[in-house]
Design a protein around this motif. Structure first.
Motif, PDB file in Angstrom:
ATOM      1  N   ALA A   1       0.831  -1.278   0.303  1.00  0.00           N
ATOM      2  CA  ALA A   1       0.054  -0.071   0.009  1.00  0.00           C
ATOM      3  C   ALA A   1       1.068   1.201  -0.049  1.00  0.00           C
ATOM      4  O   ALA A   1       0.693   2.262  -0.781  1.00  0.00           O
ATOM      5  CB  ALA A   1      -0.939  -0.073   1.151  1.00  0.00           C
ATOM      6  N   HIS A   2       2.073   1.307   0.800  1.00  0.00           N
ATOM      7  CA  HIS A   2       2.707   2.410   1.032  1.00  0.00           C
ATOM      8  C   HIS A   2       3.565   2.443  -0.552  1.00  0.00           C
ATOM      9  O   HIS A   2       3.749   3.452  -0.811  1.00  0.00           O
ATOM     10  CB  HIS A   2       4.015   2.226   2.040  1.00  0.00           C
ATOM     11  N   ALA A   3       3.966   1.351  -1.096  1.00  0.00           N
ATOM     12  CA  ALA A   3       4.412   1.367  -2.369  1.00  0.00           C
ATOM     13  C   ALA A   3       3.628   2.003  -3.761  1.00  0.00           C
ATOM     14  O   ALA A   3       3.936   2.793  -4.489  1.00  0.00           O
ATOM     15  CB  ALA A   3       4.923   0.079  -2.809  1.00  0.00           C
ATOM     16  N   GLU A   4       2.379   1.753  -3.588  1.00  0.00           N
ATOM     17  CA  GLU A   4       1.211   2.235  -4.346  1.00  0.00           C
ATOM     18  C   GLU A   4       1.052   3.819  -4.400  1.00  0.00           C
ATOM     19  O   GLU A   4       1.009   4.433  -5.257  1.00  0.00           O
ATOM     20  CB  GLU A   4      -0.168   1.315  -4.199  1.00  0.00           C
ATOM     21  N   ALA A   5       1.180   4.305  -2.850  1.00  0.00           N
ATOM     22  CA  ALA A   5       1.146   5.726  -2.755  1.00  0.00           C
ATOM     23  C   ALA A   5       2.407   6.472  -3.175  1.00  0.00           C
ATOM     24  O   ALA A   5       2.388   7.630  -3.111  1.00  0.00           O
ATOM     25  CB  ALA A   5       0.730   5.768  -1.264  1.00  0.00           C
ATOM     26  N   ASN A   6       3.409   5.673  -2.971  1.00  0.00           N
ATOM     27  CA  ASN A   6       4.722   6.336  -3.158  1.00  0.00           C
ATOM     28  C   ASN A   6       5.508   5.492  -4.442  1.00  0.00           C
ATOM     29  O   ASN A   6       6.581   4.915  -3.881  1.00  0.00           O
ATOM     30  CB  ASN A   6       5.598   6.414  -1.927  1.00  0.00           C
TER      31      ASN A   6
END
Length: 319
Positions: free
Chosen positions: A145-150
């Protein structure tokens, strides 16, 4: 007539010598094992355990010492081993699969499955996805989820290029669709240090090394088909919703260069699996979270050939 008789005797002596094994008294001195990674990493650590019993008379009958030649994810050591190591049975090499097979497919190496001879396999060590103990991420889903947002901000370390860790990363990135950045280290120890120090957001590393460093890490998932006995509470990546199989599981064992006398190969093949299975050796492997999978020479030959075909196809779709 005397000259003729002497000649006949000489010819008979030469012929009888040719019938003798090339290394009739092998082994007469300590035997080396070249490890293509630095001291303290999983391969080095396990090679020292797996060969502890070598000096027993009913096993190899000589002590084994370790020669470290790290660099380029193993390529430095394996290039040396295939092209320069002695072919008399006194310098063995530790292999890592898929590492050396994948590298021989992708890079111009001096080694491949055709110029190395397997002797026996001591272990099979899955890759695990790890983060530092102070990381905010507790699951694979939170990390993705963090990778998708960043996009691109999630860095993941591994022991080098086209080693098991890198293959696990490539599969993970493809299956998840996430924009991730791979950071190749100089070996597994350095890759583990990067995660502990917060130099990368996460890492793929060996289960054995990660389990021994569990106080400094969070282990999010195992890149294997089933959970592991040493980490029964850690899910597989498949259980975590990412379709990553067991292609990156790290098989470790011993080999010799092609050209080694067949009687030496046969001698080692008859002794090495028993050395790996020795009681105290297996106890030490278990107590250090070092996954054991002992295989004979014939079983390793079959595994190498299967991995060669599989990785050729897999890497064509991942590079």
């Amino acid at each position: 007539m005397k000259i003729i008789n002497i000649t006949k005797v000489a010819l008979l002596a030469v012929a009888s010598m040719m019938l003798l094994p090339a290394q009739a008294d092998y082994p007469e001195k300590p035997i080396g094992v070249m490890v293509a990674y630095g001291p303290g990493g999983a391969t080095d650590f396990q090679a020292r355990i797996a060969t502890l019993a070598s000096g027993k008379a009913d096993l190899i009958g000589q002590p084994i010492y370790i020669l470290n030649k790290p660099g380029a994810g193993g390529r430095t050591g394996w290039n040396w081993f295939a092209s320069e190591a002695s072919q008399d049975g006194y310098m063995l090499g530790a292999y890592n699969v898929p590492h050396f097979i994948a590298q021989s497919i992708v890079f111009d190496t001096k080694y491949n499955i055709n110029n190395l001879e397997p002797i026996g396999n001591w272990g099979a060590d899955p890759a695990v996805l790890i983060v530092g103990k102070d990381s905010p991420f507790n699951t694979v889903g939170e990390l993705l989820a963090h990778a998708e947002a960043n996009p691109g901000a999630v860095t993941i370390s591994g022991a080098g290029k086209f080693v098991g860790h890198h293959i696990a990363f490539l599969q993970f990135a493809k299956a998840s669709g996430a924009n991730l950045t791979y950071i190749p280290a100089s070996g597994g120890v350095d890759a583990l240090r990067m995660v502990k120090a917060g130099e990368t957001v996460a890492g793929f590393n060996n289960l054995s090394d990660s389990a021994r460093s569990a106080a400094d890490l969070k282990i999010l998932a195992v890149a294997d088909l089933t959970r592991h006995d040493y980490l029964p509470d850690v899910p597989t990546l498949m259980e975590s919703g990412v379709d990553v199989d067991d292609s990156s599981v790290n098989f470790r064992g011993l080999m010799v260069p092609s050209g080694t006398p067949q009687d030496v190969v046969d001698y080692l093949a008859s002794k090495v699996p028993a050395m790996f299975n020795e009681g105290k050796t297996q106890g030490k492997m278990k107590s250090t979270n070092s996954p054991s999978r002992v295989m004979s020479r014939d079983e390793v030959i079959a595994m190498w050939n299967e991995r060669q075909a599989y990785l050729t196809e897999l890497l064509a779709g991942l590079k």
